[in-house]
Design an enzyme around this catalytic site. Structure first.
Site, short mmCIF file in Angstrom:
data_model
loop_
_atom_site.label_atom_id
_atom_site.label_comp_id
_atom_site.label_asym_id
_atom_site.label_seq_id
_atom_site.Cartn_x
_atom_site.Cartn_y
_atom_site.Cartn_z
N GLU A 89 7.54 -0.35 1.71
CA GLU A 89 7.97 -1.40 0.80
C GLU A 89 8.10 -0.87 -0.62
O GLU A 89 7.30 -0.06 -1.07
CB GLU A 89 6.96 -2.56 0.82
CG GLU A 89 6.91 -3.26 2.16
CD GLU A 89 5.89 -4.38 2.19
OE1 GLU A 89 5.64 -4.98 1.14
OE2 GLU A 89 5.35 -4.64 3.27
N CYS A 106 -2.00 3.54 5.06
CA CYS A 106 -2.94 4.03 4.06
C CYS A 106 -4.30 4.23 4.72
O CYS A 106 -4.69 3.46 5.59
CB CYS A 106 -3.07 3.04 2.91
SG CYS A 106 -4.17 3.57 1.57
N CYS A 110 -8.78 -0.60 1.89
CA CYS A 110 -9.25 -1.70 1.04
C CYS A 110 -9.28 -2.98 1.87
O CYS A 110 -8.29 -3.33 2.51
CB CYS A 110 -8.35 -1.87 -0.18
SG CYS A 110 -8.20 -0.41 -1.22
N CYS A 113 -6.47 -5.62 1.44
CA CYS A 113 -5.09 -5.11 1.43
C CYS A 113 -4.53 -5.05 2.84
O CYS A 113 -5.20 -4.60 3.77
CB CYS A 113 -5.07 -3.72 0.79
SG CYS A 113 -3.48 -2.89 0.86
N GLY A 151 0.15 3.04 0.37
CA GLY A 151 -0.40 4.39 0.38
C GLY A 151 -1.24 4.71 -0.85
O GLY A 151 -1.17 4.03 -1.87
N GLU A 152 -2.04 5.76 -0.73
CA GLU A 152 -2.87 6.28 -1.81
C GLU A 152 -2.24 7.60 -2.29
O GLU A 152 -2.26 8.60 -1.56
CB GLU A 152 -4.30 6.51 -1.32
CG GLU A 152 -5.18 7.36 -2.22
CD GLU A 152 -5.23 6.89 -3.66
OE1 GLU A 152 -5.02 7.73 -4.55
OE2 GLU A 152 -5.48 5.69 -3.89
N SER A 181 -0.99 5.73 -9.69
CA SER A 181 -2.06 4.76 -9.42
C SER A 181 -2.95 5.28 -8.31
O SER A 181 -2.47 5.71 -7.26
CB SER A 181 -1.45 3.41 -9.03
OG SER A 181 -2.46 2.49 -8.68
N HIS A 206 -11.59 -2.50 -9.79
CA HIS A 206 -11.91 -3.71 -9.02
C HIS A 206 -13.34 -4.22 -9.18
O HIS A 206 -13.59 -5.41 -9.00
CB HIS A 206 -11.60 -3.55 -7.54
CG HIS A 206 -10.19 -3.17 -7.25
ND1 HIS A 206 -9.11 -3.85 -7.77
CD2 HIS A 206 -9.66 -2.16 -6.50
CE1 HIS A 206 -7.98 -3.30 -7.35
NE2 HIS A 206 -8.29 -2.27 -6.59
N ASN A 280 -3.13 -11.52 -4.63
CA ASN A 280 -1.93 -12.01 -3.98
C ASN A 280 -2.31 -12.44 -2.57
O ASN A 280 -2.41 -11.63 -1.66
CB ASN A 280 -0.86 -10.90 -3.95
CG ASN A 280 0.53 -11.45 -3.71
OD1 ASN A 280 0.70 -12.53 -3.17
ND2 ASN A 280 1.54 -10.70 -4.11
N CYS A 323 0.96 -5.47 -1.62
CA CYS A 323 1.10 -4.20 -0.92
C CYS A 323 1.02 -4.36 0.60
O CYS A 323 0.01 -4.77 1.14
CB CYS A 323 0.02 -3.25 -1.41
SG CYS A 323 0.07 -1.64 -0.64
#
Length: 347
Positions: A89, A106, A110, A113, A151-152, A181, A206, A280, A323
């Site tokens: 995306e 990923c 998280c 996520c 992804g990281e 990021s 966070h 979100n 994400c």
């Protein structure tokens, strides 16, 4: 595919470095090739011109638009199909920005996520990252690229840094407008200062609590938040770019008075901005966003305590732009909320 593979392919056809650079600049910046100084017939050897249709077709196939979902805020969520059929995306952001993906899936996991629920499927090559920018530039102006999609980036460091260096030179994007990021990884702080293009850094914090962070980001490197901030501050001072600390607001989890005190303790006096983004909401995940009024009160409190805080709406909130939502929601199993002691909301 990596950018170096494109260069090798051009060299195999007899292209010189100056030819490579012009072809790659035309591709990355989506420059017109009919008329003006960019016509391939005017500067390319015949063998390279003959090979161009096949090369351009392959470049177009690196990232194809499968679907597009415009948002009311001026953003647009893009489902992008890669050459092997996998999807990632991208999100077109208001004010000429683009959020790109660096992995299919990923590994960080998280808990709030969607992307992390399916794990890591594969890396996204540097040319595929740039191809997302090219795809977006064919629709609208892109002046800023944030590596904040699926992804990281720290787990795909070679490809991401190659894409950043390319976009910051051949792609004509200002270095401060390239934003790396990460959840925080020692390799990031070692690698970023060494590159010819030094991007801005966004750090997904966070929470200021190490124990809570380990629950929210279960497979992130075990770095204490204070250590993360210390290392990030060194990079900020070295590059003269403020660190963007990202804080996804989860109601009853990381929006209480204890976190206010922790934020003030860690960030007061730092060269930084705190971006607070209400979660979100994902229907399949058991987390909720605080009300806008509660989030605004939290931001005001931090302002009064001397922390530069920006309260942001998550881009594409009305089109599930978070994400991995589009790609992963039907693939992931149902989630279980982690047990975290609720904290009182701010007065």
């Amino acid at each position: 595919m990596r950018i170096d593979f494109i260069r090798q392919r051009l060299r195999a056809q007899g292209a010189k470095p100056c030819h490579e650079q012009r072809i790659l600049r035309i591709w990355a910046q989506v420059l017109p090739t009919e008329g003006g100084r960019s016509r391939p017939d005017d500067f390319l050897p015949q063998a390279v011109r003959d090979a161009m249709p096949a090369l351009l077709a392959d470049l177009d196939g690196l990232a194809r638009l499968r679907s597009q979902h415009p948002g009311e805020d001026g953003s647009a969520r893009l489902l992008v199909e890669l050459a092997d059929g996998q999807t990632v995306e991208s999100v077109l952001l208001p004010r000429d920005g683009l959020c790109v993906s660096t992995q299919v899936g990923c590994a960080v996991g998280c808990v709030f996520c969607m992307t992390g629920r399916e794990g890591l499927l594969r890396q996204v090559g540097s040319a595929e990252i740039v191809a997302q920018v090219v795809l977006a530039r064919r629709q609208r102006l892109v002046k800023k690229v944030v590596f904040m999609g699926m992804g990281e980036p720290a787990h795909n460091l070679d490809n991401v840094m190659e894409a950043i260096d390319f976009l910051g030179t051949t792609g004509a994007i200002g270095h401060k407008n390239l934003v790396f990021s990460t959840v925080g990884d020692p390799r990031v702080f070692e690698r970023l200062p060494l590159g010819p293009v030094k991007p801005a850094l966004a750090l997904s914090l966070h929470t200021t609590r190490a124990d809570l962070r380990a629950q929210l980001l279960p497979r992130a490197p075990r770095m204490d938040p204070a250590d993360l901030v210390e290392r990030a501050e060194a990079y900020a001072r070295a590059t003269s770019y403020p660190i963007q600390y990202q804080w996804t607001l989860l109601e009853g989890i990381n929006d209480g008075p204890d976190e206010v005190e922790g934020i003030v303790r860690l960030l007061h006096g730092k060269y930084a901005v705190l971006n607070m983004i209400p979660y979100n909401t994902v229907p399949d995940l058991p987390y909720t966003r605080p009300s806008w009024e509660a989030a605004a009160a939290l931001a005001r409190t931090l302002h009064r305590r001397g922390i530069l805080t920006k309260l942001r709406q998550s881009a594409g909130q009305d089109v599930e732009g978070g994400c991995g939502q589009l790609r992963a929601r039907e693939l992931a199993p149902s989630a279980r909320r982690i047990e975290i002691r609720p904290v009182a909301s701010l007065p």
